[in-house]
Design an enzyme around this catalytic site. Sequence first.
Site, short mmCIF file in Angstrom:
data_model
loop_
_atom_site.label_atom_id
_atom_site.label_comp_id
_atom_site.label_asym_id
_atom_site.label_seq_id
_atom_site.Cartn_x
_atom_site.Cartn_y
_atom_site.Cartn_z
N LYS A 167 0.79 -1.09 -0.16
CA LYS A 167 0.07 0.07 0.01
C LYS A 167 0.91 1.28 0.00
CE LYS A 167 -4.40 -1.62 2.00
NZ LYS A 167 -4.21 -2.92 1.47
N THR A 217 -12.00 -11.92 -6.25
CA THR A 217 -13.30 -11.94 -5.69
C THR A 217 -13.55 -13.00 -5.20
OG1 THR A 217 -15.68 -11.60 -6.53
CG2 THR A 217 -14.13 -12.66 -8.17
N HIS A 218 -14.73 -13.01 -4.12
CA HIS A 218 -15.06 -14.37 -3.60
C HIS A 218 -16.56 -14.66 -4.40
CE1 HIS A 218 -12.82 -12.13 -0.64
NE2 HIS A 218 -12.03 -13.33 -0.78
N ARG A 229 -12.73 -3.22 7.16
CA ARG A 229 -13.10 -3.46 5.87
C ARG A 229 -14.03 -4.73 5.59
NH1 ARG A 229 -8.69 0.13 4.73
NH2 ARG A 229 -7.53 -1.77 4.04
N ARG A 230 -13.26 -5.67 6.21
CA ARG A 230 -13.79 -7.16 6.16
C ARG A 230 -14.89 -7.39 6.85
NH1 ARG A 230 -9.53 -6.68 3.86
NH2 ARG A 230 -11.39 -6.11 2.15
N ARG A 248 -4.86 -6.74 -11.14
CA ARG A 248 -6.08 -7.24 -10.10
C ARG A 248 -7.16 -6.50 -10.20
NH1 ARG A 248 -4.10 -6.61 -4.14
NH2 ARG A 248 -2.52 -8.16 -4.73
N ASP A 288 -1.45 -2.32 -4.17
CA ASP A 288 -2.91 -2.21 -3.67
C ASP A 288 -3.65 -0.88 -4.26
OD1 ASP A 288 -2.68 -4.57 -2.67
OD2 ASP A 288 -2.83 -4.15 -0.61
N LYS A 303 -13.59 -5.40 -6.33
CA LYS A 303 -14.82 -4.49 -6.47
C LYS A 303 -14.78 -3.27 -5.76
CE LYS A 303 -18.22 -8.28 -6.68
NZ LYS A 303 -19.45 -8.72 -5.94
N GLY A 304 -13.67 -3.16 -5.09
CA GLY A 304 -13.20 -1.93 -4.08
C GLY A 304 -13.84 -2.07 -2.77
N GLN A 357 -10.36 -1.03 -9.12
CA GLN A 357 -11.65 -1.32 -8.33
C GLN A 357 -12.68 -0.95 -9.13
OE1 GLN A 357 -9.90 1.90 -6.17
NE2 GLN A 357 -9.76 0.75 -4.23
P1 FDA Z 1 -18.78 -9.34 -2.62
O1 FDA Z 1 -18.44 -8.93 -1.02
O2 FDA Z 1 -19.37 -8.29 -3.17
O3 FDA Z 1 -19.85 -10.62 -1.87
C1 FDA Z 1 -20.43 -11.12 -3.24
C2 FDA Z 1 -20.86 -12.74 -3.05
O4 FDA Z 1 -19.52 -13.37 -2.53
C3 FDA Z 1 -21.62 -12.94 -1.72
O5 FDA Z 1 -22.94 -12.76 -1.71
C4 FDA Z 1 -20.93 -14.35 -1.32
O6 FDA Z 1 -21.96 -15.35 -2.24
C5 FDA Z 1 -19.79 -14.47 -1.62
N1 FDA Z 1 -18.97 -14.19 -0.61
C6 FDA Z 1 -18.25 -12.99 -0.53
N2 FDA Z 1 -17.67 -13.08 1.03
C7 FDA Z 1 -17.76 -14.42 1.28
C8 FDA Z 1 -17.45 -15.04 2.33
N3 FDA Z 1 -16.64 -14.51 3.31
N4 FDA Z 1 -17.80 -16.40 2.62
C9 FDA Z 1 -18.67 -16.89 1.89
N5 FDA Z 1 -18.96 -16.27 0.55
C10 FDA Z 1 -18.68 -15.22 0.58
N6 FDA Z 1 -10.07 -3.72 -2.36
C11 FDA Z 1 -9.37 -2.62 -2.65
O7 FDA Z 1 -10.14 -1.62 -2.51
N7 FDA Z 1 -8.17 -2.40 -2.70
C12 FDA Z 1 -7.30 -3.63 -3.25
O8 FDA Z 1 -6.20 -3.33 -3.27
C13 FDA Z 1 -8.09 -4.71 -2.79
N8 FDA Z 1 -7.08 -5.92 -2.80
C14 FDA Z 1 -7.86 -6.97 -2.94
C15 FDA Z 1 -7.11 -8.35 -3.12
C16 FDA Z 1 -7.85 -9.57 -3.21
C17 FDA Z 1 -6.88 -10.89 -3.56
C18 FDA Z 1 -9.26 -9.65 -2.91
C19 FDA Z 1 -9.88 -11.19 -3.02
C20 FDA Z 1 -9.95 -8.46 -2.57
C21 FDA Z 1 -9.21 -7.36 -2.41
N9 FDA Z 1 -9.95 -6.37 -2.14
C22 FDA Z 1 -9.36 -4.92 -2.44
C23 FDA Z 1 -11.38 -6.14 -1.43
C24 FDA Z 1 -12.30 -6.02 -2.61
O9 FDA Z 1 -12.42 -4.74 -3.52
C25 FDA Z 1 -13.86 -6.47 -1.94
O10 FDA Z 1 -13.93 -5.56 -1.06
C26 FDA Z 1 -13.86 -7.79 -1.28
O11 FDA Z 1 -13.18 -8.76 -2.22
C27 FDA Z 1 -15.29 -8.17 -1.62
O12 FDA Z 1 -15.91 -8.34 -2.58
P2 FDA Z 1 -16.26 -9.65 -3.41
O13 FDA Z 1 -15.98 -9.47 -4.91
O14 FDA Z 1 -15.32 -10.70 -2.97
O15 FDA Z 1 -17.72 -10.17 -2.94
#
Ligand code: FDA
Length: 317
Positions: A107, A236-237, A298-299, A194, A144, A197-198, A173
């Site tokens: 960062k 993403t998850h 943030r988590r 990478r 990041d 979503k943000g 993002q």
């Molecule tokens: P989102 O939170 O939108 O959830 C969508 C769906 O995914 C949920 O409805 C569920 O089905 C599934 N899901 C999500 N979390 C789950 C869990 N714990 N258990 C089960 N299912 C789950 N952000 C940023 O601003 N700057 C950065 O540099 C980074 N770097 C980064 C690196 C990596 C490797 C990752 C994975 C993420 C980041 N992020 C980040 C964070 C990112 O912006 C975002 O906030 C999170 O990944 C959450 O978004 P998702 O796309 O994972 O799903």
Amino acid sequence: MMFSTVMRPALLAAARSPRVERTVTGMASTRKVVRRFVAGESEAHAAHATAALLESGRYASIDYLGEDTTDLEQARATVAHYLTLLESLAELPGAAGEVRPLEVSLKLSALGQSLPRDGQAIALEHAQKICAAAAAAGVWVTVDAEDHTTTDSTLAVVRALRADFPWVGTVLQAYLLRTEGDCRDLSGPGSRIRLCKGAYREPAGVAYQHRDEIDASYLRCLDILMRGQGYPMVATHDPLMLEAAFGYVRSARRDPDRFEFQMLYGIRDEEQRRLVATCAHLRTYVPYGDQWYGYFMRRLAERPANLAFFLRSFGPG
Ligand code: FDA
């Protein structure tokens, strides 16, 4: 609905409040929950978690936690932590092909980007030191993305780093209105982007606010990156985004060595293993260090289940 309109903004605001930070970090029960998302406090903890991920067929990106540094000495201390970390990582199994199993994530705000005078130049100099050590250790570096006020400066630093270290990657993002354009500009040969979503609280003038809009933007950006000539990192998850990624990979006829999935340490571990079993590259983002507060909040803001898990820790046992 209540979570995204009330709790999420409140948690993201709390992520930047020193007063709430003192309260949350002072609670004994918090530390137990933090260990689900953070690999430990020291380089030895980070290296241990990384070795276990490699053993399970996963790759890793290790992040020394810290952000919003306003003190030059602290920024220098962060560089020293990365140099120690890279020494430990150099002892782990290295790269077999072009894709490097080990990466560190930085960062820039932890490296001095927000210092009042010459912050950007200081962060660049610090990142250059880390990149030189990473090159010697056979480790990639990805920068990041932080809040939107830093995006131009971060992309400028990344451009400068790539002049000497062309494998340096960065993060875009999907919630930012500008990102589709950035994806187009940054999907050329050799780029490593990478896409996430943000995770910050952003105003409507610069960012999509609604989940559907953010998801639609993510898909448009992913399509651009997959059709481009770089190496997309799908962070993403979200099952819908993961499924769509496989579709874009097929239509762009990308081979499995030309993209990867990324997820966070402690999140969807089973799904991480399942993706590895499909022969996809999966990299786990491994945060460590004692400045876990902003990352942890943030988590909690991302998902009601994460917040519920935290709140349950106050119960008996
Ligand atoms: P989102 O939170 O939108 O959830 C969508 C769906 O995914 C949920 O409805 C569920 O089905 C599934 N899901 C999500 N979390 C789950 C869990 N714990 N258990 C089960 N299912 C789950 N952000 C940023 O601003 N700057 C950065 O540099 C980074 N770097 C980064 C690196 C990596 C490797 C990752 C994975 C993420 C980041 N992020 C980040 C964070 C990112 O912006 C975002 O906030 C999170 O990944 C959450 O978004 P998702 O796309 O994972 O799903």
